[in-house]
Design a protein around this motif. Structure first.
Motif, PDB file in Angstrom:
ATOM      1  N   LEU A  14       0.803  -1.218   0.000  1.00  0.00           N
ATOM      2  CA  LEU A  14       0.000   0.000   0.000  1.00  0.00           C
ATOM      3  C   LEU A  14       0.842   1.277   0.000  1.00  0.00           C
ATOM      4  O   LEU A  14       0.348   2.346  -0.350  1.00  0.00           O
ATOM      5  CB  LEU A  14      -0.971   0.006   1.193  1.00  0.00           C
ATOM      6  N   THR A  15       2.146   1.161   0.414  1.00  0.00           N
ATOM      7  CA  THR A  15       2.985   2.368   0.389  1.00  0.00           C
ATOM      8  C   THR A  15       3.089   2.943  -1.032  1.00  0.00           C
ATOM      9  O   THR A  15       3.324   4.134  -1.199  1.00  0.00           O
ATOM     10  CB  THR A  15       4.422   2.103   0.923  1.00  0.00           C
ATOM     11  N   ILE A  16       2.885   2.094  -2.055  1.00  0.00           N
ATOM     12  CA  ILE A  16       2.883   2.609  -3.435  1.00  0.00           C
ATOM     13  C   ILE A  16       1.746   3.607  -3.623  1.00  0.00           C
ATOM     14  O   ILE A  16       1.925   4.674  -4.207  1.00  0.00           O
ATOM     15  CB  ILE A  16       2.696   1.461  -4.451  1.00  0.00           C
ATOM     16  N   PHE A  17       0.555   3.232  -3.100  1.00  0.00           N
ATOM     17  CA  PHE A  17      -0.585   4.133  -3.257  1.00  0.00           C
ATOM     18  C   PHE A  17      -0.364   5.432  -2.476  1.00  0.00           C
ATOM     19  O   PHE A  17      -0.704   6.513  -2.943  1.00  0.00           O
ATOM     20  CB  PHE A  17      -1.880   3.451  -2.797  1.00  0.00           C
ATOM     21  N   LEU A  18       0.220   5.299  -1.267  1.00  0.00           N
ATOM     22  CA  LEU A  18       0.515   6.507  -0.485  1.00  0.00           C
ATOM     23  C   LEU A  18       1.473   7.406  -1.260  1.00  0.00           C
ATOM     24  O   LEU A  18       1.265   8.612  -1.400  1.00  0.00           O
ATOM     25  CB  LEU A  18       1.152   6.144   0.867  1.00  0.00           C
ATOM     26  N   GLY A  19       2.562   6.799  -1.768  1.00  0.00           N
ATOM     27  CA  GLY A  19       3.595   7.580  -2.448  1.00  0.00           C
ATOM     28  C   GLY A  19       3.102   8.175  -3.759  1.00  0.00           C
ATOM     29  O   GLY A  19       3.259   9.376  -4.019  1.00  0.00           O
ATOM     30  N   PHE A  20       2.489   7.332  -4.595  1.00  0.00           N
ATOM     31  CA  PHE A  20       1.978   7.809  -5.884  1.00  0.00           C
ATOM     32  C   PHE A  20       0.873   8.841  -5.663  1.00  0.00           C
ATOM     33  O   PHE A  20       0.795   9.854  -6.359  1.00  0.00           O
ATOM     34  CB  PHE A  20       1.431   6.640  -6.719  1.00  0.00           C
ATOM     35  N   GLY A  21       0.000   8.565  -4.685  1.00  0.00           N
ATOM     36  CA  GLY A  21      -1.089   9.493  -4.383  1.00  0.00           C
ATOM     37  C   GLY A  21      -0.544  10.856  -3.987  1.00  0.00           C
ATOM     38  O   GLY A  21      -0.995  11.898  -4.481  1.00  0.00           O
ATOM     39  N   ALA A  22       0.462  10.846  -3.094  1.00  0.00           N
ATOM     40  CA  ALA A  22       1.039  12.120  -2.648  1.00  0.00           C
ATOM     41  C   ALA A  22       1.691  12.846  -3.822  1.00  0.00           C
ATOM     42  O   ALA A  22       1.559  14.067  -3.962  1.00  0.00           O
ATOM     43  CB  ALA A  22       2.052  11.878  -1.530  1.00  0.00           C
ATOM     44  N   ALA A  23       2.395  12.096  -4.676  1.00  0.00           N
ATOM     45  CA  ALA A  23       3.043  12.732  -5.833  1.00  0.00           C
ATOM     46  C   ALA A  23       2.003  13.379  -6.742  1.00  0.00           C
ATOM     47  O   ALA A  23       2.193  14.488  -7.243  1.00  0.00           O
ATOM     48  CB  ALA A  23       3.858  11.697  -6.605  1.00  0.00           C
ATOM     49  N   ALA A  24       0.856  12.677  -6.947  1.00  0.00           N
ATOM     50  CA  ALA A  24      -0.138  13.169  -7.902  1.00  0.00           C
ATOM     51  C   ALA A  24      -1.065  14.229  -7.292  1.00  0.00           C
ATOM     52  O   ALA A  24      -1.407  15.199  -7.962  1.00  0.00           O
ATOM     53  CB  ALA A  24      -0.971  11.997  -8.433  1.00  0.00           C
ATOM     54  N   PHE A  25      -1.479  14.043  -6.027  1.00  0.00           N
ATOM     55  CA  PHE A  25      -2.533  14.922  -5.500  1.00  0.00           C
ATOM     56  C   PHE A  25      -2.040  15.988  -4.523  1.00  0.00           C
ATOM     57  O   PHE A  25      -2.767  16.909  -4.191  1.00  0.00           O
ATOM     58  CB  PHE A  25      -3.644  14.085  -4.847  1.00  0.00           C
ATOM     59  N   VAL A  26      -0.811  15.817  -4.008  1.00  0.00           N
ATOM     60  CA  VAL A  26      -0.255  16.875  -3.156  1.00  0.00           C
ATOM     61  C   VAL A  26       0.756  17.675  -3.978  1.00  0.00           C
ATOM     62  O   VAL A  26       0.734  18.901  -3.980  1.00  0.00           O
ATOM     63  CB  VAL A  26       0.413  16.296  -1.893  1.00  0.00           C
ATOM     64  N   GLY A  27       1.623  16.951  -4.661  1.00  0.00           N
ATOM     65  CA  GLY A  27       2.603  17.635  -5.505  1.00  0.00           C
ATOM     66  C   GLY A  27       3.945  17.798  -4.821  1.00  0.00           C
ATOM     67  O   GLY A  27       4.033  18.000  -3.612  1.00  0.00           O
ATOM     68  N   TYR A  28       5.001  17.705  -5.625  1.00  0.00           N
ATOM     69  CA  TYR A  28       6.374  17.742  -5.145  1.00  0.00           C
ATOM     70  C   TYR A  28       6.653  18.982  -4.286  1.00  0.00           C
ATOM     71  O   TYR A  28       7.165  18.879  -3.165  1.00  0.00           O
ATOM     72  CB  TYR A  28       7.311  17.716  -6.350  1.00  0.00           C
ATOM     73  N   ASP A  29       6.292  20.146  -4.801  1.00  0.00           N
ATOM     74  CA  ASP A  29       6.657  21.392  -4.123  1.00  0.00           C
ATOM     75  C   ASP A  29       6.057  21.489  -2.724  1.00  0.00           C
ATOM     76  O   ASP A  29       6.719  21.885  -1.771  1.00  0.00           O
ATOM     77  CB  ASP A  29       6.209  22.604  -4.949  1.00  0.00           C
ATOM     78  N   LYS A  30       4.774  21.091  -2.621  1.00  0.00           N
ATOM     79  CA  LYS A  30       4.096  21.196  -1.335  1.00  0.00           C
ATOM     80  C   LYS A  30       4.665  20.202  -0.315  1.00  0.00           C
ATOM     81  O   LYS A  30       4.794  20.520   0.869  1.00  0.00           O
ATOM     82  CB  LYS A  30       2.588  20.938  -1.531  1.00  0.00           C
ATOM     83  N   ILE A  31       5.030  19.003  -0.804  1.00  0.00           N
ATOM     84  CA  ILE A  31       5.604  17.993   0.101  1.00  0.00           C
ATOM     85  C   ILE A  31       6.941  18.484   0.648  1.00  0.00           C
ATOM     86  O   ILE A  31       7.204  18.421   1.854  1.00  0.00           O
ATOM     87  CB  ILE A  31       5.803  16.646  -0.635  1.00  0.00           C
TER      88      ILE A  31
END
Lengths: 113, 511
Positions: free
Chosen positions: B281-298
């Motif tokens: 499930l860490t894939i979904f967490l990671g991919f989700g964060a990349a797609a819906f939060v975005g690099y800059d905000k993280i």
């Protein structure tokens, strides 16, 4: 399983030497070795194949299914491998447990043949 | 200050204190304190192992690493999981059959020698404290971000809570805090993953396609090599990951909480399923964060990416999900630090005080008192260290703990069970060579030295180029044990080894 501690104490010491030489104990060690040694070699090779391949080649970057590359498939395969080896070991271990019970019975009866 | 998050934090604190209250009534003897009287079932212990293992580094660290570097972050997920095969095949059952309270018990079962026990206890304490500082530094940062509390107060809150669980509730409270946390973490991760997957129309292909366009890495996000560029360093890290778990003291003491070796085995199998599902499930967490939060905000929230999972929860489910995931992250840290305090405290009280200092003559009451005071001492020491280590890189401390565990503990554990000629000198040299080489190599590594001011602790060219010492220090640990055995004039006690083999494999004569 229900071997009481007292029953061992009753015998006034355990003859480990005799148990170690008994046929059932040797069978237990052989059975374990036959499974654990090849399985361990296999999972180490399988596991290190991934970082070695990704570090020294780009072969795994090729797409396998749609946009999913071989590297990801290999990564998923590590999960399948881990679970499969877990299940396999559980099955084998049930046999090991049965032999352990026999070793215990024989040791308690004092007969080691 | 997030009101809802604060409220959920309080619920978790209340819940864990209730657990501790009931556990404290059952914690009267050392056996109850160290091992919950070996009364856990396989399923309970499996959950507790998972709770002990899925630390802040796993939940917050891996999600962030995948979000920022793509495939390379997933290496940690794989290594952390495959490591359980080493635990299952080689370590868990013999450990349960030979040991009573601590890892040192197991080695002392073969070598009844004060120095051996002392060095084994030293390793346990060193590893537990490195790991604990990492967790506390992470906790301080997290609570600061979530509640706006000062770093010092955040560390103090977590530190005091963990001390209370361990001192009053012992292993019973610690185990149940871990079980509750494991369930919460799985539920939270599962909810986020389902939402992320739904947003990609439940299509893996769509997820992989879309995530590429969402990150600055683009196409490269899906390929290995963004974070780990040096092949030797990659292999070194993987070596430490896969071999380190089987030497981590807080995981090893969990096998003493069940009644026998078959139950210890069952608990590893359950843990492997739970941990495996979590790491997928860490894939979904990671991919989700990349797609819906975005690099800059993280990166803006935390340069190491540690806030990716809570930010993803906020992006997907608003305030409630954010509060829930933050509370889960808090529970995660509490459970892991409690387990670490217990492993270090049992090494102090059981190995140093009861066996070495008092030569096994301490009464039950004195031992209990020592165990409780040791827990307080360990807690205070790690809180103080965590306050000084605020600026240190958390991932570096965790990788150091894994490398020391793999280099110092594993060779001696393996040789104790499998090598007839192994002797006390070998055990001591193996443990010391592994410990010292891992520490020295890390000291000269890029984690500590960087030509760029501010990137590491000291400014300068690192003498040792690899970030992870495993590829050198793990073989050195094994070689140290072998050379120590061969050069020593001591003969191995063959009869003792026969006894150990019978005990380790059958449990006959276990105390």
């Amino acid at each position: 399983m229900a071997v009481k501690k007292e029953s061992w104490a009753d015998q006034g010491g355990i003859n480990y030497e005799a148990i170690a030489q008994s046929a059932s104990f040797c069978e237990l060690i052989q059975a374990k070795k036959r499974f654990i040694i090849p399985a361990t070699i296999f999972f180490f090779v399988f596991y290190f194949a991934l970082p070695v391949l990704t570090s020294y080649s780009k072969a795994l970057n090729a797409p396998a299914i749609g946009p999913v590359s071989w590297a990801w498939l290999f990564a998923f395969a590590q999960f399948i491998m881990t679970w499969a080896l877990c299940i396999l070991y559980s099955k084998r271990a049930a046999q090991f447990d049965a032999i352990v019970e026999q070793v215990k019975r024989e040791a308690q009866e004092g007969g080691n043949a | 200050m997030h009101g809802l998050a604060f409220f959920l934090f309080l619920i978790i604190v209340a819940l864990t204190l209730i657990i501790t209250y009931y556990a404290s009534k059952r914690t009267k003897t050392t056996s109850e304190f160290y091992t919950a009287d070996s009364s856990l079932t396989g399923w309970q212990n499996g959950l507790a192992i998972a709770g002990d293992y899925m630390s802040a580094a796993s939940f917050l660290g891996i999600a962030g690493m995948i979000a920022l570097t793509g495939f390379d972050g997933f290496f940690y997920s794989i290594g952390f999981l495959v490591a359980y095969l080493v635990v299952l095949y080689i370590v868990a059952e013999p450990l349960r059959n030979l040991g009573k309270y601590t890892m040192a018990d197991m080695i002392a079962a073969r070598f009844d020698n004060k120095k051996v026990r002392g060095v084994a206890a030293l390793n346990t304490i060193a590893i537990s404290i490195f790991y604990m500082i990492a967790q506390l530094v992470g906790a301080g940062g997290l609570i600061k971000l979530l509640l706006g509390l000062d770093y010092v107060y955040s560390v103090l809150i977590v530190g005091i809570l963990m001390t209370v669980y361990v001192v009053f509730g012992g292993m019973t409270a610690t185990s149940w805090v871990q079980i509750v946390k494991a369930v919460l973490l799985m539920v939270g991760t599962f909810i986020i993953s389902i939402i992320v997957f739904a947003k990609f129309d439940f299509s893996i292909a769509k997820m992989f396609h879309e995530v590429k366009t969402a990150t600055p890495l683009g196409e490269a996000f899906l390929n290995p090599g963004n974070k780990f560029k040096d092949p030797l360093d990659t292999i070194s890290l993987n070596l430490a990951l896969v071999l380190g778990t089987a030497g981590l003291p807080h995981i090893l003491i969990r096998f003493f909480t069940v009644k026998d070796a078959p139950t210890a085995r069952k608990s590893v199998v359950y843990a492997t399923w739970i941990i495996g599902i979590f790491y997928v499930l860490t894939i979904f967490l990671g991919f989700g964060a990349a797609a819906f939060v975005g690099y800059d905000k993280i990166v803006a929230a935390n340069p190491a990416g540690n806030m990716a999972a809570p930010l993803l929860a906020e992006a997907l489910g608003g305030d409630f999900l954010f509060a829930f995931i933050s509370a889960v992250a808090f529970a995660t840290i509490l459970a892991v630090v409690a387990g670490l305090v217990l492993s270090a405290a049992s090494a102090f009280a059981h190995d140093f005080y009861s066996h070495i200092l008092r030569r096994g003559q301490a009464t039950e009451k004195e031992q209990m008192l020592a165990a409780r005071w040791a827990s307080v001492g360990v807690s205070v020491l790690s809180i103080l260290l965590a306050l000084f280590a605020q600026k240190m890189n958390v991932a570096f401390l965790v990788s150091l703990a894994f490398a020391v565990a793999a280099s110092a503990n594993l060779p001696t554990i393996v040789f104790t069970i499998f090598w007839r000629r192994f002797n006390t000198t070998g055990a001591i040299t193996g443990m010391l060579v592994g410990l010292i080489s891992a520490l020295v190599l890390v000291f000269f590594s890029p984690n500590v030295w960087s030509p760029q001011p501010g990137a590491a602790i000291f400014v300068g060219e690192p003498l040792f180029k690899l970030a992870n010492p495993g590829i050198i220090s793990i073989p050195l640990g094994f070689i140290g044990a072998i050379v120590g055995t061969l050069v020593s004039s001591k003969k191995a006690d063959e009869k003792k080894y026969t006894e150990i083999v019978v005990k380790a494999n059958t449990g006959i004569g276990r105390v």
